[in-house]
Design a protein around this motif. Structure first.
Motif, mmCIF file in Angstrom:
data_model
loop_
_atom_site.group_PDB
_atom_site.id
_atom_site.type_symbol
_atom_site.label_atom_id
_atom_site.label_comp_id
_atom_site.label_asym_id
_atom_site.label_seq_id
_atom_site.Cartn_x
_atom_site.Cartn_y
_atom_site.Cartn_z
ATOM 1 N N LEU A 1 0.803 -1.222 0.000
ATOM 2 C CA LEU A 1 0.000 0.000 0.000
ATOM 3 C C LEU A 1 0.837 1.275 0.000
ATOM 4 C CD1 LEU A 1 -2.784 -0.977 2.583
ATOM 5 C CD2 LEU A 1 -3.049 -0.773 0.107
ATOM 6 N N PHE A 2 2.007 1.241 0.668
ATOM 7 C CA PHE A 2 2.685 2.511 0.957
ATOM 8 C C PHE A 2 4.142 2.626 0.523
ATOM 9 C CE2 PHE A 2 -0.754 2.123 4.137
ATOM 10 C CZ PHE A 2 -1.492 3.240 3.751
ATOM 11 N N SER A 3 4.719 1.588 -0.057
ATOM 12 C CA SER A 3 6.127 1.682 -0.469
ATOM 13 C C SER A 3 6.379 2.856 -1.417
ATOM 14 C CB SER A 3 6.570 0.376 -1.141
ATOM 15 O OG SER A 3 6.769 -0.622 -0.177
ATOM 16 N N GLU A 4 5.444 3.066 -2.346
ATOM 17 C CA GLU A 4 5.632 4.136 -3.337
ATOM 18 C C GLU A 4 5.387 5.523 -2.752
ATOM 19 O OE1 GLU A 4 6.821 3.561 -6.352
ATOM 20 O OE2 GLU A 4 6.941 1.440 -5.775
ATOM 21 N N GLN A 5 4.802 5.571 -1.566
ATOM 22 C CA GLN A 5 4.485 6.870 -0.960
ATOM 23 C C GLN A 5 5.554 7.355 0.009
ATOM 24 O OE1 GLN A 5 0.491 7.209 0.621
ATOM 25 N NE2 GLN A 5 -0.269 5.620 -0.761
ATOM 26 N N VAL A 6 6.528 6.502 0.306
ATOM 27 C CA VAL A 6 7.511 6.832 1.341
ATOM 28 C C VAL A 6 8.311 8.079 0.999
ATOM 29 C CG1 VAL A 6 9.617 6.069 2.489
ATOM 30 C CG2 VAL A 6 7.707 4.492 2.240
ATOM 31 N N GLU A 7 8.885 8.136 -0.189
ATOM 32 C CA GLU A 7 9.760 9.267 -0.529
ATOM 33 C C GLU A 7 9.010 10.593 -0.549
ATOM 34 O OE1 GLU A 7 12.361 8.733 -3.802
ATOM 35 O OE2 GLU A 7 13.184 6.852 -3.034
ATOM 36 N N PRO A 8 7.863 10.689 -1.248
ATOM 37 C CA PRO A 8 7.152 11.976 -1.203
ATOM 38 C C PRO A 8 6.707 12.354 0.210
ATOM 39 C CG PRO A 8 5.863 10.299 -2.372
ATOM 40 C CD PRO A 8 7.226 9.753 -2.199
ATOM 41 N N ASP B 1 16.951 6.183 5.276
ATOM 42 C CA ASP B 1 17.566 4.862 5.196
ATOM 43 C C ASP B 1 16.494 3.796 5.373
ATOM 44 O OD1 ASP B 1 16.919 5.093 7.864
ATOM 45 O OD2 ASP B 1 18.999 5.182 8.573
ATOM 46 N N ASP B 2 16.890 2.535 5.396
ATOM 47 C CA ASP B 2 15.925 1.436 5.488
ATOM 48 C C ASP B 2 15.116 1.496 6.784
ATOM 49 O OD1 ASP B 2 16.729 0.472 3.053
ATOM 50 O OD2 ASP B 2 18.063 -1.066 3.858
ATOM 51 N N LYS B 3 15.777 1.895 7.865
ATOM 52 C CA LYS B 3 15.094 1.962 9.163
ATOM 53 C C LYS B 3 13.985 3.002 9.141
ATOM 54 C CE LYS B 3 16.005 2.571 14.103
ATOM 55 N NZ LYS B 3 17.042 2.816 15.135
ATOM 56 N N LEU B 4 14.286 4.192 8.611
ATOM 57 C CA LEU B 4 13.272 5.251 8.557
ATOM 58 C C LEU B 4 12.201 4.916 7.536
ATOM 59 C CD1 LEU B 4 12.192 7.919 9.486
ATOM 60 C CD2 LEU B 4 13.779 9.084 7.946
ATOM 61 N N ARG B 5 12.595 4.291 6.435
ATOM 62 C CA ARG B 5 11.615 3.879 5.421
ATOM 63 C C ARG B 5 10.588 2.927 6.036
ATOM 64 N NH1 ARG B 5 11.657 4.023 -0.088
ATOM 65 N NH2 ARG B 5 13.772 4.873 -0.042
ATOM 66 N N TYR B 6 11.083 1.960 6.814
ATOM 67 C CA TYR B 6 10.194 1.003 7.488
ATOM 68 C C TYR B 6 9.291 1.726 8.484
ATOM 69 C CZ TYR B 6 8.718 -2.730 10.632
ATOM 70 O OH TYR B 6 7.969 -3.573 11.422
ATOM 71 N N LYS B 7 9.853 2.700 9.216
ATOM 72 C CA LYS B 7 9.076 3.436 10.209
ATOM 73 C C LYS B 7 7.946 4.219 9.550
ATOM 74 C CE LYS B 7 9.695 6.519 14.148
ATOM 75 N NZ LYS B 7 9.171 5.519 15.089
ATOM 76 N N ILE B 8 8.235 4.855 8.418
ATOM 77 C CA ILE B 8 7.211 5.637 7.715
ATOM 78 C C ILE B 8 6.109 4.726 7.199
ATOM 79 C CG2 ILE B 8 6.768 7.049 5.666
ATOM 80 C CD1 ILE B 8 9.529 8.315 6.099
ATOM 81 N N ILE B 9 6.491 3.605 6.602
ATOM 82 C CA ILE B 9 5.487 2.655 6.113
ATOM 83 C C ILE B 9 4.609 2.183 7.258
ATOM 84 C CG2 ILE B 9 5.169 0.310 5.210
ATOM 85 C CD1 ILE B 9 7.553 0.780 3.387
ATOM 86 N N THR B 10 5.229 1.878 8.408
ATOM 87 C CA THR B 10 4.483 1.408 9.571
ATOM 88 C C THR B 10 3.502 2.469 10.064
ATOM 89 O OG1 THR B 10 6.352 0.009 10.245
ATOM 90 C CG2 THR B 10 4.699 0.516 11.920
ATOM 91 N N GLU B 11 3.940 3.723 10.102
ATOM 92 C CA GLU B 11 3.066 4.802 10.562
ATOM 93 C C GLU B 11 1.909 5.047 9.601
ATOM 94 O OE1 GLU B 11 5.784 8.042 11.022
ATOM 95 O OE2 GLU B 11 6.468 7.390 13.011
ATOM 96 N N LEU B 12 2.196 5.045 8.305
ATOM 97 C CA LEU B 12 1.138 5.244 7.307
ATOM 98 C C LEU B 12 0.139 4.098 7.341
ATOM 99 C CD1 LEU B 12 3.236 6.541 4.256
ATOM 100 C CD2 LEU B 12 1.723 7.874 5.739
ATOM 101 N N PHE B 13 0.659 2.885 7.531
ATOM 102 C CA PHE B 13 -0.215 1.706 7.593
ATOM 103 C C PHE B 13 -1.115 1.760 8.829
ATOM 104 C CE2 PHE B 13 -0.806 -2.928 8.569
ATOM 105 C CZ PHE B 13 -1.633 -3.208 7.493
ATOM 106 N N ALA B 14 -0.562 2.188 9.957
ATOM 107 C CA ALA B 14 -1.350 2.288 11.189
ATOM 108 C C ALA B 14 -2.480 3.306 11.031
ATOM 109 C CB ALA B 14 -0.447 2.673 12.359
ATOM 110 N N GLU B 15 -2.186 4.427 10.383
ATOM 111 C CA GLU B 15 -3.219 5.439 10.134
ATOM 112 C C GLU B 15 -4.309 4.885 9.222
ATOM 113 O OE1 GLU B 15 -1.376 8.924 8.583
ATOM 114 O OE2 GLU B 15 -0.108 9.243 10.348
ATOM 115 N N TRP B 16 -3.871 4.195 8.163
ATOM 116 C CA TRP B 16 -4.830 3.606 7.219
ATOM 117 C C TRP B 16 -5.713 2.579 7.912
ATOM 118 C CZ3 TRP B 16 -5.158 -1.584 5.781
ATOM 119 C CH2 TRP B 16 -6.030 -1.868 4.716
ATOM 120 N N LEU B 17 -5.104 1.739 8.749
ATOM 121 C CA LEU B 17 -5.848 0.680 9.429
ATOM 122 C C LEU B 17 -6.870 1.266 10.394
ATOM 123 C CD1 LEU B 17 -6.106 -2.365 9.666
ATOM 124 C CD2 LEU B 17 -4.302 -2.337 11.405
#
Length: 245
Positions: free
Chosen positions: A101-108, A215-231
């Motif tokens: 759902l959110f990999s493509e949204q991380v950078e923007p 980096d990978d750690k922050l990328r994972y954190k952003i995906i996790t936060e966006l996913f939690a909001e979506w859920l």
């Protein structure tokens, strides 16, 4: 002499109710259902190798170094092997759905909210008196006393006192606005003039400003936060009919 006690499922349900954990359990149930159905709709599948790797990771996290350790852990939590497989599957499918759902949204998202991920290494002492805070501020600036000595004298919490008031690496978004404004305007290492809020007078030493790197750690954190909001938004759409009898 030990005594036997029998616990039935009704006892467990009653304890959940009396512990006021029903809303939490309901949210977990709905979350699991939403994740599974959304993953199916998105055509996400799990390969056997992925399941095995995820199972190994769960064993590692729980220090299950042998088959015997795993069986004892399952028994402790009243889980069957099938239950364990469901735990592994749920964990894996949740991660894959979040990435889908959110990999493509991380950078923007990162570039739009970059300031929120700035962080500072800081030390803090909170005082009740403005006069005392100012007196200590000027004393530290004039090298009459060290920040560590101030922390050791005026902090009540034992562990915090031992660490000299060390707050760790604190993200900008986790600070109060009046504190973040001063912290991120600092030129480290710098002692800040006392900042007042409802907690008291904050005497802060800014040791370092850390600019965010995606980096990978922050990328994972952003995906996790966006996913939690979506859920959470998905869960809020449901009207729940609770039948416990």
């Amino acid at each position: 002499m030990s005594q036997n006690i029998t616990i039935i499922k009704e006892d467990i349900l009653r304890e959940i109710k009396l512990s006021c954990k029903i809303p939490e359990v309901i949210e977990q149930i709905i979350s699991r259902k939403v994740i599974i159905s959304s993953a199916v709709e998105a055509g996400i599948t799990i390969e056997p190798k992925e399941l095995q790797h995820a199972a190994d990771q769960i064993r590692l996290v729980n220090n299950l170094d042998s088959a015997d350790d795993t069986w004892k852990w399952l028994e402790k939590h009243s889980l069957s092997l099938e239950d364990f497989e469901n735990i592994v599957y749920s964990s894996l499918i949740s991660g894959k759905l979040a990435a889908h759902l959110f990999s493509e949204q991380v950078e923007p998202y990162f570039f739009e909210h970059q300031l929120d991920y700035s962080a500072a290494v800081m030390y803090q002492v909170i005082l009740d008196s403005e006069d005392l805070a100012l007196e200590l501020f000027y004393a530290i600036k004039e090298d009459e006393i060290s920040f560590h000595d101030v922390a050791h004298k005026y902090i009540q919490d034992v562990e915090l006192k031992r660490s000299g008031g060390y707050q760790g690496i604190v993200r900008r978004k986790d600070m109060k606005p009046e504190i973040s404004a001063a912290v991120f305007a600092a030129n480290p290492p710098q002692i800040l003039k006392p900042i007042v809020n409802s907690q008291g007078y904050h005497l802060i030493l800014v040791e370092e400003i850390i600019q965010p790197i995606l980096d990978d750690k922050l990328r994972y954190k952003i995906i996790t936060e966006l996913f939690a909001e979506w859920l959470k938004k998905q869960i809020d759409q449901f009207e729940i009919e609770l039948i416990l009898d």
